[in-house]
Design an enzyme around this catalytic site. Sequence first.
Site, PDB file in Angstrom:
ATOM      1  N   SER A 130       0.992  -1.254   0.132  1.00  0.00           N
ATOM      2  CA  SER A 130      -0.017  -0.105  -0.209  1.00  0.00           C
ATOM      3  C   SER A 130       0.879   1.103   0.093  1.00  0.00           C
ATOM      4  O   SER A 130       2.012   1.191   0.575  1.00  0.00           O
ATOM      5  CB  SER A 130      -0.971   0.029   1.056  1.00  0.00           C
ATOM      6  OG  SER A 130      -1.648   1.113   1.000  1.00  0.00           O
ATOM      7  N   GLY A 132       0.409   3.398  -3.018  1.00  0.00           N
ATOM      8  CA  GLY A 132       0.592   3.949  -4.338  1.00  0.00           C
ATOM      9  C   GLY A 132       1.894   3.928  -4.905  1.00  0.00           C
ATOM     10  O   GLY A 132       3.032   3.599  -4.202  1.00  0.00           O
ATOM     11  N   LYS A 184      -4.548  -6.813   3.371  1.00  0.00           N
ATOM     12  CA  LYS A 184      -4.572  -5.644   2.330  1.00  0.00           C
ATOM     13  C   LYS A 184      -6.180  -5.575   1.747  1.00  0.00           C
ATOM     14  O   LYS A 184      -6.238  -4.378   1.710  1.00  0.00           O
ATOM     15  CB  LYS A 184      -3.758  -5.922   1.183  1.00  0.00           C
ATOM     16  CG  LYS A 184      -3.637  -4.992   0.074  1.00  0.00           C
ATOM     17  CD  LYS A 184      -3.194  -3.633   0.644  1.00  0.00           C
ATOM     18  CE  LYS A 184      -3.021  -2.506  -0.189  1.00  0.00           C
ATOM     19  NZ  LYS A 184      -3.938  -2.230  -1.430  1.00  0.00           N
ATOM     20  N   HIS A 187      -7.656  -3.643   4.771  1.00  0.00           N
ATOM     21  CA  HIS A 187      -7.383  -2.219   4.594  1.00  0.00           C
ATOM     22  C   HIS A 187      -7.915  -1.643   3.636  1.00  0.00           C
ATOM     23  O   HIS A 187      -8.393  -0.221   3.756  1.00  0.00           O
ATOM     24  CB  HIS A 187      -5.865  -2.118   4.376  1.00  0.00           C
ATOM     25  CG  HIS A 187      -5.095  -0.858   3.709  1.00  0.00           C
ATOM     26  ND1 HIS A 187      -5.339  -0.540   2.503  1.00  0.00           N
ATOM     27  CD2 HIS A 187      -4.172  -0.114   4.449  1.00  0.00           C
ATOM     28  CE1 HIS A 187      -4.630   0.647   2.509  1.00  0.00           C
ATOM     29  NE2 HIS A 187      -3.998   0.956   3.534  1.00  0.00           N
ATOM     30  N   ASN A 188      -8.119  -1.957   2.532  1.00  0.00           N
ATOM     31  CA  ASN A 188      -8.793  -1.045   1.275  1.00  0.00           C
ATOM     32  C   ASN A 188     -10.413  -0.905   1.625  1.00  0.00           C
ATOM     33  O   ASN A 188     -10.808   0.015   1.338  1.00  0.00           O
ATOM     34  CB  ASN A 188      -8.565  -1.871   0.081  1.00  0.00           C
ATOM     35  CG  ASN A 188      -7.244  -1.789  -0.575  1.00  0.00           C
ATOM     36  OD1 ASN A 188      -6.303  -1.221   0.069  1.00  0.00           O
ATOM     37  ND2 ASN A 188      -7.282  -1.743  -1.914  1.00  0.00           N
ATOM     38  N   GLU A 191     -10.369   1.823   3.780  1.00  0.00           N
ATOM     39  CA  GLU A 191      -9.884   3.082   2.922  1.00  0.00           C
ATOM     40  C   GLU A 191     -11.206   3.412   2.284  1.00  0.00           C
ATOM     41  O   GLU A 191     -11.317   4.627   2.222  1.00  0.00           O
ATOM     42  CB  GLU A 191      -8.948   2.568   1.705  1.00  0.00           C
ATOM     43  CG  GLU A 191      -8.541   3.484   0.770  1.00  0.00           C
ATOM     44  CD  GLU A 191      -7.599   2.772  -0.293  1.00  0.00           C
ATOM     45  OE1 GLU A 191      -6.540   2.041   0.136  1.00  0.00           O
ATOM     46  OE2 GLU A 191      -7.963   2.780  -1.288  1.00  0.00           O
ATOM     47  N   LYS A 262     -12.123  -1.131  -8.298  1.00  0.00           N
ATOM     48  CA  LYS A 262     -11.552  -2.181  -8.705  1.00  0.00           C
ATOM     49  C   LYS A 262     -11.951  -3.581  -7.986  1.00  0.00           C
ATOM     50  O   LYS A 262     -11.702  -4.685  -8.499  1.00  0.00           O
ATOM     51  CB  LYS A 262      -9.966  -2.296  -8.706  1.00  0.00           C
ATOM     52  CG  LYS A 262      -9.662  -1.089  -9.534  1.00  0.00           C
ATOM     53  CD  LYS A 262      -8.080  -1.291  -9.888  1.00  0.00           C
ATOM     54  CE  LYS A 262      -7.575   0.027 -10.356  1.00  0.00           C
ATOM     55  NZ  LYS A 262      -7.088   0.977  -9.303  1.00  0.00           N
TER      56      LYS A 262
HETATM   57  C1  6PG Z   1      -3.368   1.239  -1.597  1.00  0.00           C
HETATM   58  C2  6PG Z   1      -4.416   1.397  -2.574  1.00  0.00           C
HETATM   59  C3  6PG Z   1      -4.199   0.781  -3.840  1.00  0.00           C
HETATM   60  C4  6PG Z   1      -5.125   1.329  -4.712  1.00  0.00           C
HETATM   61  C5  6PG Z   1      -6.542   0.450  -4.700  1.00  0.00           C
HETATM   62  C6  6PG Z   1      -7.864   1.470  -5.059  1.00  0.00           C
HETATM   63  O1  6PG Z   1      -3.458   0.814  -0.489  1.00  0.00           O
HETATM   64  O2  6PG Z   1      -2.100   1.604  -2.217  1.00  0.00           O
HETATM   65  O3  6PG Z   1      -5.604   0.754  -1.808  1.00  0.00           O
HETATM   66  O4  6PG Z   1      -4.145  -0.517  -3.605  1.00  0.00           O
HETATM   67  O5  6PG Z   1      -5.455   2.728  -4.814  1.00  0.00           O
HETATM   68  O6  6PG Z   1      -6.448  -0.427  -5.773  1.00  0.00           O
HETATM   69  O7  6PG Z   1      -8.576   0.662  -5.179  1.00  0.00           O
HETATM   70  P1  6PG Z   1      -9.887   0.990  -6.128  1.00  0.00           P
HETATM   71  O8  6PG Z   1      -9.836   1.205  -7.601  1.00  0.00           O
HETATM   72  O9  6PG Z   1     -11.066   0.096  -5.906  1.00  0.00           O
HETATM   73  O10 6PG Z   1     -10.590   2.582  -5.445  1.00  0.00           O
END
Ligand code: 6PG
Length: 464
Positions: A130, A132, A184, A187-188, A191, A262
């Site tokens: 994680s 980016g 992870k 985590h998302n 997020e 995603k």
């Molecule tokens: C991270 C983000 C990364 C990505 C996701 C976004 O932790 O760095 O979560 O994994 O930005 O894929 O997901 P969506 O496209 O579903 O918003």
Amino acid sequence: MGKAQIGVYGLGTMGSALALNLAENGIRVAVTNREADWIADFLHEAGELADNLQGVEPLGDFVAALSTPRVILFMIPSGAPMDAMIEAVAPLLEPGDTIIDGGNADFHATRRRAEALAARDLHFVGMGVSGGEEGARYGPSMMVGGSAHSWAQLKPMLEAIAARYEGAPCVARLGPDGAGHFVKTVHNGIEYADMQIIAEIYGLMRNGKACAPAAIGAVFEHWNEGPLRSYLVEITGKALAYDDPVTGHPMVDVIKDAAGQKGTGRWTVVEAVRMGQAASTIEAAVGARAWSSEKATRMEAERILGGARGAIACDETTLEEAFIAARILGHAQGFRILSAASGEYDWSLDLALIARIWRAGCIIRSALLDDISEAFQGGAPRGQLILAPGIAAMLARTVPALRQVVAEAVHGGHAVPAMAAALSFYDSMRQGYGTANIIQAQRDFFGHHGFERLGEEGRHHGPW
Ligand code: 6PG
């Protein structure tokens, strides 16, 4: 350069950034890519870091360039491409070698792959990364699932490239097989919840208080200096300050209000439901993205049903406290899922450790995660964050504001699905005597399903 300590397959944004990060930390890296012509460009752009990088293709030569036991990090799209690469590379490997999937993979697939490769004496690591592109290049947070054998080899390399929180690297082996990818995924999910709460507060200020983007941005920047300090609040404040270079309007005003996704947020909800758990704030966030994508329907509904919104009276401090409460409750739901999965898959997840490695590098990094790691360190009863004394005190202080904000939003006709779900979760969980007795009565009435009597063991039926 001698044999490489690690191979990176996939020179897209994340793969390139991780390879450069490894090279910068003195690790010898072999790199390759499906489109071989990317390799020379990558090495050229690497500048002096190219001393620690070796571009190799085809696949056989790439594998041969690695010291044994080999470690290959794949940074490629998850799903079928990963299965195809495993098929291609596995015959070239030897017992004890490790394949790492550093993408956002479905942990069920990771478990399946780990099991299939174990039968060939190969190790498969599912690693959530994680932060980016910036994180991958200068310090991501990494959630590792795999064997102790793979971890022993990976640990020094990953600790070298990870983000650091007060000196401690934000990477850990969290369990075997799919544990890293599962963590992870959650985590998302958190997020998604946090992003949706931010969107709802932005909406209240935009539609209920008629604030311009720059003014809203200034509020977020201010909040980022207090208990809400976090990467997502920081970038929201920054994004709201930008103007569109084409029209000169505030940038956010020209972005279509339809969110992409995603899949990881959705997976969090699906897994929660599968385990008989509820993650209503995260689900609200996933659902809000789905509704957002129905732009044409919403436009028509506004015409038919009316879209007027009432004014919101609550001040900046009340909104800040409501945000803190909703953020805590969104995280609490995420950690409940982790706790449930830990039991379900026998992972013995260390929730305090997970909170610790989320304090820097990752997208949800925040001041709150420090409080959460302390809460779990102190042993939150039954893995329930809301029962930890420090967190319970924060909730007692901030929930009244969440209640006020949700009430005003509901009265004014503003959609606040994530904040409302967080509040209902809180109110449901603090109700020692709930209302499911009547559900049990109904189930027994129509289906003879039986119920437990208060204070008595066994299955009983009513006189209906
Ligand atoms: C991270 C983000 C990364 C990505 C996701 C976004 O932790 O760095 O979560 O994994 O930005 O894929 O997901 P969506 O496209 O579903 O918003």
